[in-house]
Design an enzyme around this catalytic site. Structure first.
Site, PDB file in Angstrom:
ATOM      1  N   ASP A   1      -4.385  15.966  90.211  1.00 58.85           N
ATOM      2  CA  ASP A   1      -3.681  16.363  88.999  1.00 58.85           C
ATOM      3  C   ASP A   1      -3.073  15.095  88.395  1.00 58.85           C
ATOM      4  OD1 ASP A   1      -2.016  17.343  87.014  1.00 58.85           O
ATOM      5  OD2 ASP A   1      -1.230  18.983  88.238  1.00 58.85           O
TER       6      ASP A   1
ATOM      7  N   GLY B   1     -18.144  16.304  83.507  1.00 54.86           N
ATOM      8  CA  GLY B   1     -18.537  14.913  83.627  1.00 54.86           C
ATOM      9  C   GLY B   1     -19.356  14.335  82.499  1.00 54.86           C
TER      10      GLY B   1
ATOM     11  N   ASP C   1     -10.452  14.729  77.005  1.00 53.63           N
ATOM     12  CA  ASP C   1     -11.107  15.813  76.273  1.00 53.63           C
ATOM     13  C   ASP C   1     -10.578  17.159  76.771  1.00 53.63           C
ATOM     14  OD1 ASP C   1     -12.918  16.702  74.313  1.00 53.63           O
ATOM     15  OD2 ASP C   1     -14.459  17.105  75.811  1.00 53.63           O
TER      16      ASP C   1
ATOM     17  N   LYS D   1      -8.136  14.980  72.628  1.00 55.69           N
ATOM     18  CA  LYS D   1      -8.427  16.169  71.836  1.00 55.69           C
ATOM     19  C   LYS D   1      -7.138  16.847  71.392  1.00 55.69           C
ATOM     20  CE  LYS D   1     -11.703  19.007  73.127  1.00 55.69           C
ATOM     21  NZ  LYS D   1     -12.423  20.041  73.914  1.00 55.69           N
TER      22      LYS D   1
ATOM     23  N   ASP E   1      -9.661  14.889  87.790  1.00 58.50           N
ATOM     24  CA  ASP E   1      -9.637  16.316  87.480  1.00 58.50           C
ATOM     25  C   ASP E   1      -9.153  17.088  88.699  1.00 58.50           C
ATOM     26  OD1 ASP E   1     -10.243  19.017  86.484  1.00 58.50           O
ATOM     27  OD2 ASP E   1     -11.522  17.980  85.041  1.00 58.50           O
TER      28      ASP E   1
ATOM     29  N   TRP F   1     -18.452  13.210  79.503  1.00 55.85           N
ATOM     30  CA  TRP F   1     -17.861  11.986  78.965  1.00 55.85           C
ATOM     31  C   TRP F   1     -17.981  10.844  79.967  1.00 55.85           C
ATOM     32  CZ3 TRP F   1     -13.062  11.902  75.337  1.00 55.85           C
ATOM     33  CH2 TRP F   1     -13.347  12.622  74.176  1.00 55.85           C
TER      34      TRP F   1
END
Length: 243
Positions: A119, A80, A143, A183, A103, A82
């Site tokens: 998901d 958490g 990320d 990322k 998540d 971000w």
């Protein structure tokens, strides 16, 4: 655990961890790096759940993605860090913006953040996300990274696949003009993926914030100016390498 003298520049004391009988050499190196990482110490002092918060802070300070009142989705948000940054910058605790964290892992509540234990690859995820945001997203963040194998090519392929999945999700939920930040690993987003992103966004670039460790192959791909669904012009020039 031992301590050696700090550097003349920072005065910090370097911590060295002796290899324990049941700890691997790689685990020992990771622990030593964590203990000597100023961002880890800073995150603990300032109440962020991970050092990764500073990567987003640095990127947003430079590119101004998180505007007050914006709707933002944080993919793979746990633990958490971000989401904490996003909530503060868009003003969601005060009702100005909306932040949804997605998540498959459980995540403790954050003021101003709606957490979906879901998901993002689930077919129902885009609709649930849009409903939670109250409309399309201005920014999609990711990320996420798969567990590394140590094999460079395999790790690149895995993170590229994850980035592609996040990009497809972003296409479904972004407002025209929106932004996507994800990322990747150095060398892991060439060719077809970048050409595809250039058709969907006005600008695409690689960025590496100072909080990303210098010895890491980690990069972020930042795409801005989403063209909107169904608007796909011929791909432009190659991505800018901005690290």
């Amino acid at each position: 655990m031992t301590r050696s003298g700090g550097s003349g520049r920072t005065g910090r004391i370097k911590v060295r961890v002796r290899t324990a009988r049941r700890r691997s050499t790689s685990s020992t190196r990771w622990l030593e790096r964590q203990l000597n990482d100023p961002y880890v110490e800073k995150a603990r002092a300032e109440g962020y759940r991970s050092r990764a918060a500073y990567k987003l802070i640095e990127l947003d300070d430079r590119f101004h993605l998180l505007k007050p009142g914006a709707r933002v989705v944080d993919l793979g948000a746990a633990p958490g860090g971000w989401s904490q940054v996003v909530a503060a910058r868009v003003g969601s605790p005060g009702g100005k913006g909306r932040v949804v964290a997605i998540d498959i892992l459980e995540m403790a509540a954050i003021p101003g953040v709606e957490v979906l234990h879901l998901d993002f690859l689930d077919a129902a995820a885009p609709e649930r996300l849009t409903a939670a945001l109250g409309g399309p997203a201005d920014v999609v963040l990711s990320d996420m990274a798969p567990a590394t194998t140590g094999h460079r090519q395999t790790d690149h392929m895995r993170i590229m696949a994850l980035c592609e999945a996040a990009l497809e999700f972003a296409r479904q939920v972004l407002v025209p003009g929106g932004a996507f930040l994800a990322k990747v690993l150095r060398g892991g987003t060439e060719g077809a993926l970048l050409a595809d992103m250039k058709r969907d966004f006005a600008a695409v670039r690689h960025v590496k914030p100072p909080a990303s460790r210098a010895d890491s192959a980690e990069l972020y791909v930042l795409a801005t100016g989403f063209r909107g669904k169904g608007i796909r012009p011929v791909a432009g020039p190659a991505v800018a390498d901005d690290d």
